[in-house]
Design an enzyme around this catalytic site. Structure first.
Site, PDB file in Angstrom:
ATOM      1  N   CYS A  19      12.714 -52.426 -23.620  1.00 30.61           N
ATOM      2  CA  CYS A  19      11.371 -51.852 -23.715  1.00 30.61           C
ATOM      3  C   CYS A  19      11.113 -51.468 -25.185  1.00 30.61           C
ATOM      4  O   CYS A  19      11.222 -52.311 -26.070  1.00 30.61           O
ATOM      5  CB  CYS A  19      11.286 -50.668 -22.756  1.00 30.61           C
ATOM      6  SG  CYS A  19       9.725 -49.792 -22.645  1.00 30.61           S
TER       7      CYS A  19
ATOM      8  N   ASP B  77       4.618 -59.639 -16.950  1.00 28.46           N
ATOM      9  CA  ASP B  77       4.476 -58.484 -17.849  1.00 28.46           C
ATOM     10  C   ASP B  77       3.126 -58.559 -18.558  1.00 28.46           C
ATOM     11  O   ASP B  77       2.953 -59.312 -19.516  1.00 28.46           O
ATOM     12  CB  ASP B  77       5.619 -58.488 -18.864  1.00 28.46           C
ATOM     13  CG  ASP B  77       5.680 -57.213 -19.689  1.00 28.46           C
ATOM     14  OD1 ASP B  77       4.672 -56.481 -19.741  1.00 28.46           O
ATOM     15  OD2 ASP B  77       6.737 -56.954 -20.283  1.00 28.46           O
TER      16      ASP B  77
ATOM     17  N   HIS C 281       7.649 -56.436 -16.417  1.00 31.17           N
ATOM     18  CA  HIS C 281       8.242 -55.572 -17.442  1.00 31.17           C
ATOM     19  C   HIS C 281       9.277 -54.655 -16.780  1.00 31.17           C
ATOM     20  O   HIS C 281       9.066 -54.124 -15.695  1.00 31.17           O
ATOM     21  CB  HIS C 281       7.155 -54.723 -18.106  1.00 31.17           C
ATOM     22  CG  HIS C 281       7.637 -53.957 -19.289  1.00 31.17           C
ATOM     23  ND1 HIS C 281       7.786 -54.526 -20.538  1.00 31.17           N
ATOM     24  CD2 HIS C 281       8.028 -52.662 -19.424  1.00 31.17           C
ATOM     25  CE1 HIS C 281       8.241 -53.627 -21.380  1.00 31.17           C
ATOM     26  NE2 HIS C 281       8.393 -52.481 -20.737  1.00 31.17           N
TER      27      HIS C 281
END
Length: 265
Positions: A134, A192, A224
């Site tokens: 991330c 995502d 994601h």
């Protein structure tokens, strides 16, 4: 290759340069395998998600350590509170902790970690790999652009903001690609919305143009955070595939396949 099955953890503080207004110490979460000889082991610098060095990040550190690595994960949110963590539905609440994280400060943090590794018992400072998830994925990419002389590879899991300019990061990370001198491995999810396929392609093209050894895997049905088994977006098949590819990559790039020797009991 025989591998240790037990690991030990500790939390320590590393010295840091205060010239940019940061504190004199940064907290580190360290995990290492037990039952191995004192010969130096390859090192993984693992960079947190936006949610802190939480239970998932600590678990991933343990997983890597069980494979024979010394793992170091810095708490980048120490400026607003040591060892802060946030729930996966609380992203807006992370804003205050993320606000101080400029490129200068975060690279200063990661330099402090690399300096600490120089004297870390059992760690081979010549075999360091960086991985991030991330927010940490973007920072892993930037680490490669700033410290290619001190690391062997960078691994990026769904790193956000790679092509974006922000007040904290006025130069888009992708525009620092020419500074990268180490192999890069990337993993992204096709579902995502925050990292569309065009962004992944732009990063891939930048690495190709810079003649950097790289591999990017794109899981069309994953979202994601697909690697995190504590998130609703967890995708077991993509996570398992990415995990095995990451282990293979680190074993090769950090020459880890011949480094582990179990102590005789």
């Amino acid at each position: 290759m025989l591998l240790p099955t037990e690991v030990k953890t500790e939390k320590v503080f590393a010295k840091r340069d205060t010239a940019d207004g940061s504190s004199a110490e940064i907290p580190l979460f360290i995990v290492r395998p037990t039952g191995v000889s004192k010969s130096n082991l390859p090192v993984i610098l693992l960079i947190q998600e936006a949610f802190g060095v939480n239970s998932h990040i600590q678990d991933v550190c343990r997983r890597f350590a069980a494979q024979g690595y010394v793992v170091v994960s810095p708490d980048l949110y120490y400026r607003t509170g040591v060892w802060q963590t946030f729930g996966y539905t609380e992203y807006p609440a992370t804003a205050n902790a993320r606000e101080p994280l400029t490129e200068e400060r975060t690279m200063g943090d990661l330099q402090a970690v690399l300096d600490y590794i120089l004297d870390l018992e059992g760690a081979d400072e010549t075999r360091v790999g960086v991985i991030g998830y991330c927010m940490g994925g973007m920072l892993s990419y930037l680490t490669a652009s700033h410290f290619s002389n001190r690391i062997k590879t960078s691994v990026v899991y769904y790193g956000g903001g790679l092509t974006a300019q922000t007040p904290q990061f006025p130069v888009a990370p992708v525009n620092r690609t020419n500074q990268i001198k180490v192999p890069v491995l990337g993993f992204f999810g096709g579902m995502d919305r925050g990292i569309p396929k065009e962004v992944v392609e732009q990063v891939d093209q930048a690495l190709e143009a810079a003649n950097i050894e790289h591999a990017i895997y794109y899981y069309s049905e994953a979202d994601h955070g697909f690697f995190c088994n504590e998130r609703q977006s967890y995708h077991p098949l993509a996570a398992q595939d990415a995990w095995h590819r990451t282990l293979t990559w680190f074993a090769e790039k950090l020459d880890a396949s011949v480094s582990i020797r179990l102590e005789k009991q």
